[in-house]
Design a protein around this motif. Structure first.
Motif, PDB file in Angstrom:
ATOM      1  N   LYS A  10       6.969   6.592  -1.042  1.00  0.00           N
ATOM      2  CA  LYS A  10       6.350   6.227   0.226  1.00  0.00           C
ATOM      3  C   LYS A  10       5.408   5.049   0.009  1.00  0.00           C
ATOM      4  O   LYS A  10       4.920   4.822  -1.099  1.00  0.00           O
ATOM      5  N   ASP A  11       5.169   4.297   1.108  1.00  0.00           N
ATOM      6  CA  ASP A  11       4.210   3.198   1.012  1.00  0.00           C
ATOM      7  C   ASP A  11       2.788   3.754   1.135  1.00  0.00           C
ATOM      8  O   ASP A  11       2.590   4.945   1.380  1.00  0.00           O
ATOM      9  N   PRO A  12       1.749   2.896   0.932  1.00  0.00           N
ATOM     10  CA  PRO A  12       0.364   3.391   0.974  1.00  0.00           C
ATOM     11  C   PRO A  12      -0.008   4.066   2.282  1.00  0.00           C
ATOM     12  O   PRO A  12      -0.934   4.879   2.317  1.00  0.00           O
ATOM     13  N   ASP A  13       0.708   3.738   3.379  1.00  0.00           N
ATOM     14  CA  ASP A  13       0.405   4.355   4.674  1.00  0.00           C
ATOM     15  C   ASP A  13       1.176   5.652   4.899  1.00  0.00           C
ATOM     16  O   ASP A  13       1.083   6.256   5.966  1.00  0.00           O
ATOM     17  N   GLY A  14       1.952   6.059   3.919  1.00  0.00           N
ATOM     18  CA  GLY A  14       2.692   7.306   4.033  1.00  0.00           C
ATOM     19  C   GLY A  14       4.064   7.185   4.648  1.00  0.00           C
ATOM     20  O   GLY A  14       4.735   8.195   4.880  1.00  0.00           O
ATOM     21  N   HIS A  15       4.527   5.951   4.922  1.00  0.00           N
ATOM     22  CA  HIS A  15       5.870   5.758   5.485  1.00  0.00           C
ATOM     23  C   HIS A  15       6.922   5.891   4.393  1.00  0.00           C
ATOM     24  O   HIS A  15       6.771   5.334   3.298  1.00  0.00           O
ATOM     25  N   ASP A  63       9.311  -6.137   3.615  1.00  0.00           N
ATOM     26  CA  ASP A  63       7.968  -5.827   3.121  1.00  0.00           C
ATOM     27  C   ASP A  63       7.919  -5.558   1.626  1.00  0.00           C
ATOM     28  O   ASP A  63       6.867  -5.705   1.009  1.00  0.00           O
TER      29      ASP A  63
END
Length: 416
Positions: A10-15, A63
């Motif tokens: 996951k990315d840092p935002d939780g996606h 991204d």
């Protein structure tokens, strides 16, 4: 050979970026034995039933490609690198890759601003050889989201020897949703070439049917050119109401907006109106524009018929202009030419099946005199209006007495 399960990234935002319930890695055994681990140690990655998610920014940049960090010390920051710079000679800091990626029954998701795409049942084999080429073979099941269809197949290669990688891919898109009914499906077969950041493609399209308001096309085929999400159609031919249509236009894959410009010949009125009492062949010029919402489709143009009859009225020709919007069909400058004279009206409107007329003018072919009829806006009027219409028409001859009934029948036959 290394096998793993339930890998989540996951990315840092939780996606979610990657979820792999089952997968494996293949490596060169000799590199492991000699502890000489390098980029070429990895030979294969296999993902089974995985979900892969890609996020793109407003400039259509992926991204996961490293973005330029902004300087926070007040000094002037460098000019952001272009997408071309980001993909130019990707070599992972000089490290080479000689590996393959295999996807089995995976799901791919793509997000770009307000657009979202999902591809199911993705199977792929991608071989990457840094500085040489990438071999690609991909097939998918249904895809949905901003665009819908039954599947995509891609086969070809990417040349990595050029400054900007260039593609050479053969692509089939099966049953792309199009038209008034999302089940009107278009199959595209094309060859894509050019730099990776600005590819273009040429090929063919085919549709078994295409339903648009008041028009039903079959056996649609033509040439197609693709660039920047826009499909441009040329040399398109179709069958419509027993006649033929030649057309060209464009279709935006992202917005589903389209423009079609066409010329039809020998369209059969009895087939179009489902009324054997109205028989003639019609030539038509038509323009169709849609902003992506089928209810906003507008079709307009002109028509010219040959001789025929609308029982019991025989005519030499019918001509005029038309404008069709959602449940509203308007005719302008209509001229019905007969041996006994011309019947003309500036406007005839059909709104939700109700016929409304502007004044109708009848010109006697022998005397040249013109009779103008009013009060035809609503064909639910009483017997007195109908009798008045009959008296006005009587002067044109016995055969014209039935025009009132004829016009009332026209209302039913044109009821959409």
């Amino acid at each position: 050979y290394v096998q793993f399960t339930n890998l989540v990234w996951k990315d840092p935002d939780g996606h979610l970026i990657l979820y792999v319930p089952d997968g494996s890695l293949s490596v060169r055994p000799w590199d492991i034995i000699t502890r000489s681990i390098k980029s070429t140690t990895l030979t294969n990655i296999t993902l089974n039933d995985a979900t892969i998610v890609a996020y793109f920014d407003e400039k259509n940049h992926l991204d996961i490609l490293t973005q330029d960090e902004e300087k926070k010390d007040g000094t002037e920051k460098k000019q952001p690198r272009s997408f071309q710079d980001r993909i130019r000679n990707i070599n992972w800091n000089g490290q080479k890759l000689h590996a393959s990626l295999d996807l089995h029954n995976c799901q791919l998701e793509s997000y770009h601003m307000s657009r979202h795409y999902i591809m199911e049942s993705v199977n792929a084999h991608i071989g990457i050889y840094t500085g040489k080429r990438a071999d690609i073979q991909v097939s998918t099941g249904r895809f949905a989201g901003t665009a819908v269809g039954d599947g995509i197949a891609i086969k070809g290669k990417i040349d990595l020897t050029t400054k900007i990688p260039t593609i050479d891919l053969h692509t089939d898109i099966v049953n792309l949703g199009f038209g008034d009914n999302i089940h009107d499906q278009m199959t595209l077969t094309f060859h894509a070439t050019g730099p990776l950041d600005q590819p273009e493609a040429r090929g063919r399209l085919h549709m078994e049917r295409l339903n648009l308001p008041a028009l039903r096309f079959t056996d649609v085929s033509g040439d197609v050119y693709y660039r920047d999400s826009l499909l441009q159609f040329t040399q398109v031919k179709a069958k419509v109401y027993g006649g033929t249509l030649d057309a060209y236009g464009d279709y935006n894959l992202e917005t589903r907006a389209y423009n079609i410009y066409g010329h039809g010949e020998d369209l059969n009125s009895s087939t179009a109106l489902h009324d054997m009492k109205f028989r003639t062949l019609v030539a038509m010029d038509i323009t169709m524009r849609c902003d992506g919402n089928p209810r906003h489709l507008r079709a307009y143009g002109s028509f010219q018929s040959g001789s025929g009859y609308y029982f019991p009225l025989h005519f030499n020709s019918i001509s005029g202009r038309f404008n069709n919007r959602y449940h509203e069909l308007d005719f302008y400058d209509v001229v019905i030419s007969t041996d006994m004279g011309d019947i003309t009206t500036d406007a005839l409107h059909i709104v939700n099946g109700d016929v409304q007329f502007s004044p109708v003018r009848i010109r006697d072919a022998e005397s040249g005199e013109t009779t103008e009829l009013h009060g035809l806006d609503n064909y639910k009027e009483g017997k007195e209006t109908q009798a008045a219409i009959g008296r006005n028409i009587k002067s044109l001859g016995q055969s014209m007495k039935s025009i009132n009934k004829t016009i009332k029948d026209m209302k039913n036959s044109l009821d959409f």
